[in-house]
Write a protein that holds these residues in place. Sequence first.
Motif, PDB file in Angstrom:
ATOM      1  N   LEU A 181       0.870  -1.176   0.000  1.00 11.31           N
ATOM      2  CA  LEU A 181       0.000   0.000   0.000  1.00 11.31           C
ATOM      3  C   LEU A 181       0.906   1.224   0.000  1.00 11.31           C
ATOM      4  O   LEU A 181       1.649   1.445   0.954  1.00 11.31           O
ATOM      5  N   PHE A 182       0.884   1.980  -1.108  1.00 11.27           N
ATOM      6  CA  PHE A 182       1.725   3.171  -1.127  1.00 11.27           C
ATOM      7  C   PHE A 182       0.856   4.420  -1.140  1.00 11.27           C
ATOM      8  O   PHE A 182      -0.161   4.482  -1.812  1.00 11.27           O
ATOM      9  N   VAL A 183       1.262   5.370  -0.336  1.00 11.95           N
ATOM     10  CA  VAL A 183       0.538   6.621  -0.134  1.00 11.95           C
ATOM     11  C   VAL A 183       1.301   7.723  -0.848  1.00 11.95           C
ATOM     12  O   VAL A 183       2.504   7.882  -0.648  1.00 11.95           O
ATOM     13  N   TYR A 184       0.576   8.460  -1.685  1.00 11.50           N
ATOM     14  CA  TYR A 184       1.201   9.568  -2.409  1.00 11.50           C
ATOM     15  C   TYR A 184       0.348  10.826  -2.232  1.00 11.50           C
ATOM     16  O   TYR A 184      -0.866  10.742  -2.083  1.00 11.50           O
ATOM     17  N   PRO A 185       0.984  11.998  -2.218  1.00  8.38           N
ATOM     18  CA  PRO A 185       0.248  13.232  -1.921  1.00  8.38           C
ATOM     19  C   PRO A 185      -0.786  13.645  -2.959  1.00  8.38           C
ATOM     20  O   PRO A 185      -1.879  14.070  -2.586  1.00  8.38           O
ATOM     21  N   ALA A 186      -0.480  13.552  -4.259  1.00  9.37           N
ATOM     22  CA  ALA A 186      -1.413  14.088  -5.255  1.00  9.37           C
ATOM     23  C   ALA A 186      -1.195  13.450  -6.619  1.00  9.37           C
ATOM     24  O   ALA A 186      -0.074  13.445  -7.138  1.00  9.37           O
TER      25      ALA A 186
ATOM     26  N   PRO B  53       4.607  15.573 -10.471  1.00 11.83           N
ATOM     27  CA  PRO B  53       5.822  14.904 -10.963  1.00 11.83           C
ATOM     28  C   PRO B  53       6.333  13.753 -10.088  1.00 11.83           C
ATOM     29  O   PRO B  53       6.573  12.655 -10.592  1.00 11.83           O
ATOM     30  N   GLY B  54       6.496  13.991  -8.794  1.00 10.86           N
ATOM     31  CA  GLY B  54       7.019  12.939  -7.917  1.00 10.86           C
ATOM     32  C   GLY B  54       6.072  11.757  -7.811  1.00 10.86           C
ATOM     33  O   GLY B  54       6.497  10.595  -7.846  1.00 10.86           O
ATOM     34  N   CYS B  55       4.791  12.036  -7.695  1.00 13.56           N
ATOM     35  CA  CYS B  55       3.804  10.968  -7.569  1.00 13.56           C
ATOM     36  C   CYS B  55       3.707  10.168  -8.866  1.00 13.56           C
ATOM     37  O   CYS B  55       3.521   8.952  -8.834  1.00 13.56           O
ATOM     38  N   THR B  56       3.852  10.836  -9.993  1.00 10.83           N
ATOM     39  CA  THR B  56       3.848  10.144 -11.279  1.00 10.83           C
ATOM     40  C   THR B  56       5.051   9.218 -11.375  1.00 10.83           C
ATOM     41  O   THR B  56       4.923   8.054 -11.784  1.00 10.83           O
ATOM     42  N   THR B  57       6.227   9.694 -10.969  1.00 10.95           N
ATOM     43  CA  THR B  57       7.436   8.863 -10.978  1.00 10.95           C
ATOM     44  C   THR B  57       7.224   7.610 -10.150  1.00 10.95           C
ATOM     45  O   THR B  57       7.481   6.491 -10.610  1.00 10.95           O
TER      46      THR B  57
ATOM     47  N   SER C 290      -4.363   8.233  -2.313  1.00  8.38           N
ATOM     48  CA  SER C 290      -4.140   9.665  -2.108  1.00  8.38           C
ATOM     49  C   SER C 290      -5.492  10.300  -1.801  1.00  8.38           C
ATOM     50  O   SER C 290      -6.529   9.647  -1.926  1.00  8.38           O
ATOM     51  N   PRO C 291      -5.493  11.573  -1.424  1.00 11.67           N
ATOM     52  CA  PRO C 291      -6.776  12.236  -1.134  1.00 11.67           C
ATOM     53  C   PRO C 291      -7.588  12.591  -2.381  1.00 11.67           C
ATOM     54  O   PRO C 291      -8.706  13.074  -2.268  1.00 11.67           O
ATOM     55  N   ASP C 292      -7.047  12.344  -3.569  1.00  8.16           N
ATOM     56  CA  ASP C 292      -7.723  12.743  -4.802  1.00  8.16           C
ATOM     57  C   ASP C 292      -9.047  12.003  -5.004  1.00  8.16           C
ATOM     58  O   ASP C 292      -9.182  10.846  -4.608  1.00  8.16           O
ATOM     59  N   ALA C 293      -9.993  12.661  -5.657  1.00  4.86           N
ATOM     60  CA  ALA C 293     -11.290  12.070  -5.984  1.00  4.86           C
ATOM     61  C   ALA C 293     -11.107  10.930  -6.981  1.00  4.86           C
ATOM     62  O   ALA C 293     -10.145  10.930  -7.759  1.00  4.86           O
ATOM     63  N   PRO C 294     -12.041   9.955  -6.988  1.00  2.32           N
ATOM     64  CA  PRO C 294     -11.935   8.843  -7.947  1.00  2.32           C
ATOM     65  C   PRO C 294     -11.792   9.308  -9.394  1.00  2.32           C
ATOM     66  O   PRO C 294     -11.051   8.689 -10.169  1.00  2.32           O
ATOM     67  N   GLU C 295     -12.447  10.396  -9.759  1.00  3.05           N
ATOM     68  CA  GLU C 295     -12.364  10.892 -11.135  1.00  3.05           C
ATOM     69  C   GLU C 295     -10.931  11.313 -11.490  1.00  3.05           C
ATOM     70  O   GLU C 295     -10.461  11.050 -12.596  1.00  3.05           O
TER      71      GLU C 295
ATOM     72  N   GLY D  73      12.134  23.590   4.511  1.00  2.00           N
ATOM     73  CA  GLY D  73      12.373  24.319   5.746  1.00  2.00           C
ATOM     74  C   GLY D  73      11.119  24.829   6.433  1.00  2.00           C
ATOM     75  O   GLY D  73      11.192  25.426   7.498  1.00  2.00           O
ATOM     76  N   LYS D  74       9.955  24.619   5.833  1.00  2.00           N
ATOM     77  CA  LYS D  74       8.697  25.063   6.430  1.00  2.00           C
ATOM     78  C   LYS D  74       7.913  23.840   6.900  1.00  2.00           C
ATOM     79  O   LYS D  74       7.885  22.813   6.225  1.00  2.00           O
ATOM     80  N   THR D  75       7.265  23.963   8.055  1.00  2.00           N
ATOM     81  CA  THR D  75       6.419  22.891   8.545  1.00  2.00           C
ATOM     82  C   THR D  75       5.014  23.084   7.997  1.00  2.00           C
ATOM     83  O   THR D  75       4.435  24.167   8.107  1.00  2.00           O
ATOM     84  N   THR D  76       4.503  22.041   7.358  1.00  2.00           N
ATOM     85  CA  THR D  76       3.150  22.069   6.805  1.00  2.00           C
ATOM     86  C   THR D  76       2.411  20.828   7.293  1.00  2.00           C
ATOM     87  O   THR D  76       3.014  19.924   7.874  1.00  2.00           O
ATOM     88  N   VAL D  77       1.119  20.781   7.036  1.00  2.00           N
ATOM     89  CA  VAL D  77       0.325  19.601   7.348  1.00  2.00           C
ATOM     90  C   VAL D  77      -0.170  19.034   6.032  1.00  2.00           C
ATOM     91  O   VAL D  77      -0.691  19.765   5.183  1.00  2.00           O
ATOM     92  N   GLY D  78       0.037  17.733   5.845  1.00  2.00           N
ATOM     93  CA  GLY D  78      -0.401  17.122   4.601  1.00  2.00           C
ATOM     94  C   GLY D  78      -0.083  15.648   4.565  1.00  2.00           C
ATOM     95  O   GLY D  78       0.219  15.026   5.586  1.00  2.00           O
ATOM     96  N   VAL D  79      -0.145  15.108   3.362  1.00  2.00           N
ATOM     97  CA  VAL D  79       0.116  13.687   3.140  1.00  2.00           C
ATOM     98  C   VAL D  79       1.616  13.428   3.261  1.00  2.00           C
ATOM     99  O   VAL D  79       2.423  14.147   2.686  1.00  2.00           O
ATOM    100  N   ILE D  80       1.959  12.396   4.005  1.00  2.00           N
ATOM    101  CA  ILE D  80       3.349  11.979   4.186  1.00  2.00           C
ATOM    102  C   ILE D  80       3.562  10.762   3.287  1.00  2.00           C
ATOM    103  O   ILE D  80       2.931   9.721   3.487  1.00  2.00           O
ATOM    104  N   ARG D  81       4.398  10.917   2.262  1.00  2.00           N
ATOM    105  CA  ARG D  81       4.637   9.816   1.320  1.00  2.00           C
ATOM    106  C   ARG D  81       5.159   8.612   2.102  1.00  2.00           C
ATOM    107  O   ARG D  81       6.188   8.702   2.761  1.00  2.00           O
TER     108      ARG D  81
END
Length: 157
Positions: free
Chosen positions: A38-43, A47-51, A74-79, A116-124
């Motif tokens: 099971l691999f988790v990708y942000p979007a 580019p990175g997720c496509t790779t 990923s959080p993307d919609a099925p479409e 260098g910035k802290t964000t909240v999101g999907v962790i690959r």
Amino acid sequence: MSERVVLAAGQTAPDFNLLDQSGTTVSLSEFRGQRVILFVYPAAMTPGCTTEACDFRDSLAPLQAAGYQVLGVSPDAPEKQQRFAERDGLTYPLLSDPDHQLLQAYGAYGEKSMYGKTTVGVIRSTFVIDENGTIEHALYNVKATGHVARVRKLLGV
């Protein structure tokens, strides 16, 4: 924000029921008796997720021959997952988790550092789950490039 879960080898993988790119509900429990990557990708379609997704596509035959089912999420919609699958010839399920239920249960959503910035999101992340639904490997903060080769080496595939 609540404390992030971090899964480890030996723990039971949280079950899920999510829609894939064709609108079919997929649950982890339906893969009992099979090993799952099971691999988790942000979007989707970035580019990175496509790779990473294309690397899994290109390694699908040997992984399946070794008994592994590959699932992306990923959080993307099925479409959008459908467009991603069609654009890049991805033939394994791409799961949609817009509410982050699976992502949070697996510890793949939370604070992360980017440039260098802290964000909240999907962790690959990538999770290898055995035939009984137990985590064999939980790999967090992975890099998209070269990751599938590392997973294959880890699994001896």
